[in-house]
Motif scaffolding. Structure first.
Motif, PDB file in Angstrom:
ATOM      1  N   HIS A  22       0.836  -1.203   0.000  1.00 36.33           N
ATOM      2  CA  HIS A  22       0.000   0.000   0.000  1.00 36.33           C
ATOM      3  C   HIS A  22       0.877   1.261   0.000  1.00 36.33           C
ATOM      4  N   LYS A  23       0.315   2.370  -0.485  1.00 29.73           N
ATOM      5  CA  LYS A  23       0.996   3.662  -0.372  1.00 29.73           C
ATOM      6  C   LYS A  23       0.611   4.246   0.977  1.00 29.73           C
ATOM      7  N   THR A  24       1.603   4.462   1.833  1.00 28.84           N
ATOM      8  CA  THR A  24       1.343   4.841   3.225  1.00 28.84           C
ATOM      9  C   THR A  24       1.836   6.255   3.493  1.00 28.84           C
ATOM     10  N   TYR A  25       1.000   7.026   4.201  1.00 27.92           N
ATOM     11  CA  TYR A  25       1.327   8.401   4.551  1.00 27.92           C
ATOM     12  C   TYR A  25       1.254   8.580   6.066  1.00 27.92           C
ATOM     13  N   LEU A  26       2.148   9.421   6.587  1.00 25.69           N
ATOM     14  CA  LEU A  26       2.055   9.882   7.966  1.00 25.69           C
ATOM     15  C   LEU A  26       1.337  11.222   7.963  1.00 25.69           C
ATOM     16  N   VAL A  27       0.289  11.322   8.756  1.00 29.22           N
ATOM     17  CA  VAL A  27      -0.439  12.585   8.929  1.00 29.22           C
ATOM     18  C   VAL A  27      -0.062  13.138  10.297  1.00 29.22           C
ATOM     19  N   ASP A  28       0.640  14.266  10.311  1.00 27.65           N
ATOM     20  CA  ASP A  28       1.097  14.868  11.565  1.00 27.65           C
ATOM     21  C   ASP A  28       0.413  16.218  11.739  1.00 27.65           C
ATOM     22  N   MET A  29      -0.620  16.217  12.567  1.00 24.20           N
ATOM     23  CA  MET A  29      -1.393  17.438  12.786  1.00 24.20           C
ATOM     24  C   MET A  29      -0.923  18.213  14.019  1.00 24.20           C
ATOM     25  N   GLY A  30       0.230  17.826  14.556  1.00 20.66           N
ATOM     26  CA  GLY A  30       0.767  18.488  15.733  1.00 20.66           C
ATOM     27  C   GLY A  30       0.240  17.871  17.008  1.00 20.66           C
TER      28      GLY A  30
END
Length: 341
Positions: A32-40
């Motif tokens: 899979h194409k994996t992303y990190l979402v860092d909203m603080g």
């Protein structure tokens, strides 16, 4: 990174306010194409699902819902980062024909190689505890996310079919390799025998070492991850895949034939971890089947690599023409080492 067209729809589906600059590619997974979402204030993992490999996302969703509903995650010594339901209660979100899912981020270390028996022991305990957490769930509730994934009898027939259909000339070293794997019919017969004697359990079914997240100091396992292959299986499946990937002294693409051995200390640590968790819960025959698992999972990968080579390298990614042939040879050397151990 190019503009992510799906962010607005993901925000709507999950009631979030993710911004473009808060999303970055994450990890080195091949599926899979994996992303990190860092909203603080919070980190999440967002995945764009690969339907070429997993053709039945609804089956995976079914299996994950069973875990969410029937496993007491607070009683586990690690986290299971299962998908977060969207506003419609669905675990997958369809955006412009692509499936996405959101799950919790778990801090720690993912490794591709175990460097000590202690790390092997922790891995075995974690995967055995995972099986144990679902021991009360009816195994027939789970749907096959990849049909026939660990069916040694099926893979043996696929190898014979590939041999029948191949355009390659089966001579020399290739013939030696083919003959070795065809001679593993005794393992196939043992597999069939175990099938008639063992109970089906909820299994992870892909217990590579990088499907765990360790604590940064390797004192414990923080999470069991990559939960797409969860389905009904046998305890020795999960033990066996750990043996195949942890105990071998070389990677599965190595051509250092003389260095490919089975690390007895790591093997014993894996066995200890499974036996400690399963004692008094797994049946006596399940415990006895564990050593077979290492041989069986090594053999099945040898079947699959060799069949793919005979088919013209149509399934596994390769960097050069003979790579699947070398992978099959690598697994042959490891299988011999396990059989002699």
């Amino acid at each position: 990174m190019q503009k992510l067209f799906w962010i607005d729809e993901i925000n709507r589906l999950y009631l979030l306010q993710i911004k473009q600059d808060q999303v970055s590619l994450f990890g080195d997974g091949h599926i899979h194409k994996t992303y990190l979402v860092d909203m603080g204030y919070e980190k999440l993992i967002l995945q764009q699902f690969n339907q070429q490999v997993f053709k039945y996302p609804e089956r995976i969703s079914n299996n994950h819902k069973i875990l969410l509903d029937q496993i007491n995650q607070e009683a586990l010594p690690f986290i299971l980062p299962l998908p977060i339901p969207n506003q419609q209660g669905e675990l997958f979100s369809l955006v412009d024909g692509q499936y996405f899912r959101l799950s919790p981020f778990v801090a720690g270390k993912c490794v591709n190689e175990v460097t000590s028996p202690h790390q092997a022991y922790l891995a075995a305990k974690a995967f055995a505890e995972f099986i144990l957490s679902g021991i009360h769930i009816q195994s027939t509730s789970f749907q096959e996310s990849i049909p026939g994934f660990h069916d040694l009898e099926l893979r043996y027939q696929q190898l014979k079919q590939a041999l029948h259909d191949t355009k390659r000339e089966v001579v020399g070293e290739l013939k030696i390799l083919v003959d070795f794997y065809l001679q593993q019919k005794k393992l196939v017969e043992e597999y069939v025998s175990w099938k008639h004697r063992l109970p089906l359990r909820m299994t992870h079914s892909d217990t590579k070492i990088n499907n765990l997240i360790y604590a940064n100091d390797f004192s414990k396992v923080n999470a069991v991850i990559d939960l797409d292959t969860i389905m009904a299986g046998y305890v020795y499946y999960d033990f066996g895949d750990l043996v195949r990937t942890v105990v071998c002294t070389e990677g599965e693409s190595s051509q250092n034939w003389g260095n490919i051995k089975a690390d007895k200390a790591k093997y014993d640590a894996l066995l200890q971890g499974f036996l400690e968790v399963g004692e008094g819960i797994f049946t006596e025959e399940e415990m006895q089947s564990l050593p077979f698992g290492g041989q069986m999972m090594t053999c099945i990968m040898g079947f699959r690599f060799l069949a793919d080579y005979l088919d013209g390298n149509v399934y596994y990614s390769i960097h050069y023409e003979e790579q699947n042939f070398h992978r099959a040879k690598n697994q042959m050397v490891l299988l011999k080492a396990l059989q002699d151990m």
